[in-house]
Design an enzyme around this catalytic site. Structure first.
Site, PDB file in Angstrom:
ATOM      1  N   ARG A  27       0.928  -1.289   0.179  1.00 23.48           N
ATOM      2  CA  ARG A  27       0.070  -0.027  -0.060  1.00 23.48           C
ATOM      3  C   ARG A  27       0.875   1.294  -0.051  1.00 23.48           C
ATOM      4  NH1 ARG A  27      -5.215  -1.888   1.478  1.00 23.48           N
ATOM      5  NH2 ARG A  27      -5.942   0.260   0.778  1.00 23.48           N
ATOM      6  N   ARG A  31      -2.217   7.115   1.426  1.00 22.64           N
ATOM      7  CA  ARG A  31      -2.792   8.169   1.959  1.00 22.64           C
ATOM      8  C   ARG A  31      -1.562   8.827   2.953  1.00 22.64           C
ATOM      9  NH1 ARG A  31      -7.990   5.747   4.514  1.00 22.64           N
ATOM     10  NH2 ARG A  31      -6.700   4.077   4.424  1.00 22.64           N
ATOM     11  N   ARG A  40      -6.334  12.895  -4.312  1.00 23.76           N
ATOM     12  CA  ARG A  40      -7.413  12.463  -3.693  1.00 23.76           C
ATOM     13  C   ARG A  40      -8.637  13.631  -3.343  1.00 23.76           C
ATOM     14  NH1 ARG A  40      -9.041  11.364   1.735  1.00 23.76           N
ATOM     15  NH2 ARG A  40      -9.813   9.204   2.201  1.00 23.76           N
ATOM     16  N   ASP A  76      -7.096  -0.955  -7.146  1.00 23.02           N
ATOM     17  CA  ASP A  76      -7.686  -1.903  -6.076  1.00 23.02           C
ATOM     18  C   ASP A  76      -8.269  -3.226  -6.563  1.00 23.02           C
ATOM     19  OD1 ASP A  76      -8.345  -0.955  -2.830  1.00 23.02           O
ATOM     20  OD2 ASP A  76      -9.983  -2.318  -3.625  1.00 23.02           O
ATOM     21  N   TYR A 153     -15.654  -9.582   0.629  1.00 26.07           N
ATOM     22  CA  TYR A 153     -16.281  -8.283   0.373  1.00 26.07           C
ATOM     23  C   TYR A 153     -17.836  -8.402  -0.372  1.00 26.07           C
ATOM     24  CZ  TYR A 153     -12.122  -6.012   1.941  1.00 26.07           C
ATOM     25  OH  TYR A 153     -10.914  -5.410   2.767  1.00 26.07           O
TER      26      TYR A 153
HETATM   27  O1  1CP Z   1       0.296   1.004  -3.184  1.00 27.23           O
HETATM   28  C1  1CP Z   1      -0.412   0.053  -3.302  1.00 27.23           C
HETATM   29  O2  1CP Z   1      -0.414  -0.989  -2.751  1.00 27.23           O
HETATM   30  C2  1CP Z   1      -1.186   0.124  -4.668  1.00 27.23           C
HETATM   31  C3  1CP Z   1      -2.667   0.272  -4.306  1.00 27.23           C
HETATM   32  C4  1CP Z   1      -3.517  -0.652  -3.446  1.00 27.23           C
HETATM   33  C5  1CP Z   1      -3.688  -1.978  -3.135  1.00 27.23           C
HETATM   34  C6  1CP Z   1      -2.601  -3.095  -3.613  1.00 27.23           C
HETATM   35  C7  1CP Z   1      -4.891  -0.156  -3.093  1.00 27.23           C
HETATM   36  C8  1CP Z   1      -5.178   1.301  -3.195  1.00 27.23           C
HETATM   37  N1  1CP Z   1      -5.536  -1.009  -2.711  1.00 27.23           N
HETATM   38  C9  1CP Z   1      -4.900  -2.296  -2.647  1.00 27.23           C
HETATM   39  C10 1CP Z   1      -5.177  -3.689  -2.303  1.00 27.23           C
HETATM   40  C11 1CP Z   1      -6.596  -3.937  -1.242  1.00 27.23           C
HETATM   41  N2  1CP Z   1      -7.700  -3.219  -1.334  1.00 27.23           N
HETATM   42  C12 1CP Z   1      -6.482  -4.881  -0.389  1.00 27.23           C
HETATM   43  C13 1CP Z   1      -5.371  -5.793  -0.102  1.00 27.23           C
HETATM   44  C14 1CP Z   1      -4.234  -5.554   0.724  1.00 27.23           C
HETATM   45  C15 1CP Z   1      -4.568  -5.195   2.248  1.00 27.23           C
HETATM   46  O3  1CP Z   1      -5.133  -5.950   2.852  1.00 27.23           O
HETATM   47  O4  1CP Z   1      -4.115  -3.944   2.398  1.00 27.23           O
HETATM   48  C16 1CP Z   1      -7.746  -4.690   0.368  1.00 27.23           C
HETATM   49  C17 1CP Z   1      -8.253  -5.557   1.466  1.00 27.23           C
HETATM   50  C18 1CP Z   1      -8.501  -3.667  -0.298  1.00 27.23           C
HETATM   51  C19 1CP Z   1      -9.781  -3.267  -0.036  1.00 27.23           C
HETATM   52  C20 1CP Z   1      -9.790  -1.844   0.368  1.00 27.23           C
HETATM   53  N3  1CP Z   1      -9.632  -0.618  -0.462  1.00 27.23           N
HETATM   54  C21 1CP Z   1      -9.693  -1.266   1.510  1.00 27.23           C
HETATM   55  C22 1CP Z   1      -9.523  -2.002   2.985  1.00 27.23           C
HETATM   56  C23 1CP Z   1     -11.037  -2.005   3.561  1.00 27.23           C
HETATM   57  C24 1CP Z   1     -11.029  -2.886   4.692  1.00 27.23           C
HETATM   58  O5  1CP Z   1     -11.696  -3.953   4.548  1.00 27.23           O
HETATM   59  O6  1CP Z   1     -10.325  -2.654   5.904  1.00 27.23           O
HETATM   60  C25 1CP Z   1      -9.492   0.216   1.430  1.00 27.23           C
HETATM   61  C26 1CP Z   1      -9.598   1.224   2.487  1.00 27.23           C
HETATM   62  C27 1CP Z   1      -9.581   0.564  -0.121  1.00 27.23           C
HETATM   63  C28 1CP Z   1      -9.640   1.752  -0.602  1.00 27.23           C
HETATM   64  C29 1CP Z   1      -8.158   2.010  -1.086  1.00 27.23           C
HETATM   65  N4  1CP Z   1      -7.466   1.218  -1.985  1.00 27.23           N
HETATM   66  C30 1CP Z   1      -5.969   1.829  -2.020  1.00 27.23           C
HETATM   67  C31 1CP Z   1      -6.325   2.949  -1.745  1.00 27.23           C
HETATM   68  C32 1CP Z   1      -4.944   4.070  -1.798  1.00 27.23           C
HETATM   69  C33 1CP Z   1      -7.556   3.103  -0.801  1.00 27.23           C
HETATM   70  C34 1CP Z   1      -7.520   4.217   0.083  1.00 27.23           C
HETATM   71  C35 1CP Z   1      -8.504   5.132  -0.518  1.00 27.23           C
HETATM   72  C36 1CP Z   1      -8.517   6.651  -0.101  1.00 27.23           C
HETATM   73  O7  1CP Z   1      -9.256   6.876   0.805  1.00 27.23           O
HETATM   74  O8  1CP Z   1      -7.894   7.602  -0.757  1.00 27.23           O
END
Ligand code: 1CP
Length: 344
Positions: A27, A31, A40, A76, A153
């Site tokens: 990640r 943020r 964002r 994502d 999900y």
């Molecule tokens: O930098 C990177 O790693 C690339 C971008 C990336 C990746 C690999 C994002 C951007 N999401 C992910 C994978 C992802 N998304 C996972 C697997 C990794 C992990 O466990 O962290 C999961 C479970 C998600 C689902 C998801 N999308 C969540 C988690 C929700 C939960 O159940 O806790 C969230 C918050 C998102 C939104 C998201 N995806 C990515 C970002 C930067 C964000 C935040 C968006 C924002 O508020 O700007």
């Protein structure tokens, strides 16, 4: 295609000797970076994912700002359920919301195995643009969610600590669950093959919620599908499985033929190595919250982590995603400490 100037991660995944331990952060495009927050504020989440120029800019930010040895595509895991026909929203400060989750046979009828070129072309366009802009500086990591984590999900409809509804669905309607898991698997294989064709140098499968399952259920509802994905991809590009909390399955995950296995901070590197054997690269396993320590302590813990893994077959990373409240100079200190202290 331009030759890579830094291929440390790819060589480590192939088990070749390297000058030092490579490093990236899960990640890492996100943020904690003010440059990400600026974009964002202007664009919606899926707009950022679907606009190749924005996805490219965000993907490159951590390469430029913290100096990691790989870029990971900004996207994502939930773009796959979206492409399969589900509505996915991202709610500010709450996370993902899928307003019409799957609970019944009828719900499943809304789900398709899509033509990925048609539904996810923006990802492949972004990958081509990123590869061009990276110009061989570091490799690009493609990724997808593991079928179990995506089912979580798609059935629960939102994030959860336990994913109890997703589990109930699997335990009460196993036939439907397996049908859905197979559809996700088929979509994911096609999706990741296209990511590689578009230029991803390696791929990672995120099974963020694998560790919520018992070892037996992990085999039934997660690993048998991951195994199919790895079998389809591993000869096309190095493949990493990150199944958070599923340390109990390291031996079985190594047996899939994956090049790398991610581990979280709840297992000692030595023990992970014993379970995984010598033929696979381990990735991890710094506690992401430890990046909130003072920099001197971050450096000392990185040194201890590198010593615990020992030389070779290790990619330094966090044990899960970087937290939004980590100061950028702490993230940079982590990366710099790996570069400084790695012993080969
Ligand atoms: O930098 C990177 O790693 C690339 C971008 C990336 C990746 C690999 C994002 C951007 N999401 C992910 C994978 C992802 N998304 C996972 C697997 C990794 C992990 O466990 O962290 C999961 C479970 C998600 C689902 C998801 N999308 C969540 C988690 C929700 C939960 O159940 O806790 C969230 C918050 C998102 C939104 C998201 N995806 C990515 C970002 C930067 C964000 C935040 C968006 C924002 O508020 O700007």
């Amino acid at each position: 295609m331009t030759a890579l100037k830094n291929d440390l991660i790819l060589r480590t995944l192939r088990g070749e000797a390297t000058e030092r331990t490579p490093v990236w952060m899960m990640r890492q495009a996100g943020r904690y970076l003010p440059e990400y927050m600026a974009l964002r504020a202007k664009y919606g989440f899926f707009e950022r994912c679907q606009t190749p120029e924005l996805a490219c800019e965000i993907t490159l930010q951590p390469v430029d700002i913290v100096g990691v040895d790989a870029a990971i595509l900004f996207s994502d895991i939930l773009v796959v359920p979206q492409a399969m026909g589900m509505e996915v929203q991202l709610i500010e400060s709450k996370g993902p919301l899928l307003p019409e989750p799957i609970h019944t046979k009828k719900d499943l009828e809304r789900i398709v195995v899509p033509d990925v070129q048609d539904r996810l072309h923006y990802v492949f366009d972004a990958i081509r643009l990123i590869k061009q802009e990276l110009n061989g500086r570091v490799p690009l990591i493609g990724f997808a969610g593991a079928p179990w984590t995506l089912l979580c999900y798609m059935v629960q409809g939102k994030g959860s600590k336990t994913f109890d509804e997703a589990k109930a669905f699997c335990y009460q309607q196993p036939e439907l669950a397996h049908q859905l898991l197979q559809m996700i698997t088929d979509t994911t294989i096609a999706y990741m093959k296209e990511q590689i064709a578009a230029g991803a140098d390696m791929v990672q499968i995120f099974d963020s919620w694998g560790g919520l399952l018992s070892p037996e259920d992990f085999e039934t509802f997660s690993l048998q599908y991951i195994r199919q994905i790895v079998a389809a991809l591993k000869d096309l590009a190095p493949t990493i499985i990150f199944a958070k909390g599923a340390w109990f399955a390291l031996e079985e995950m190594a047996a899939t033929g994956a090049h790398g296995l991610g581990i979280d901070w709840c297992i000692k590197p030595q023990l992970a190595r014993q379970f995984a054997g010598d033929k696979v690269t381990l990735q991890g396993n710094f506690d992401p919250a430890r990046l909130l320590s003072p920099i001197t302590e971050i450096r000392a813990s990185v040194k201890r982590m590198l010593e615990a893994f020992g030389p070779g077959r290790h990619i330094a990373n966090l044990g899960h995603g970087i937290l939004p409240n980590v100061p950028v100079d702490h993230a940079r200190a982590f990366v710099d400490a790996v570069k400084e202290f790695s012993v080969q």
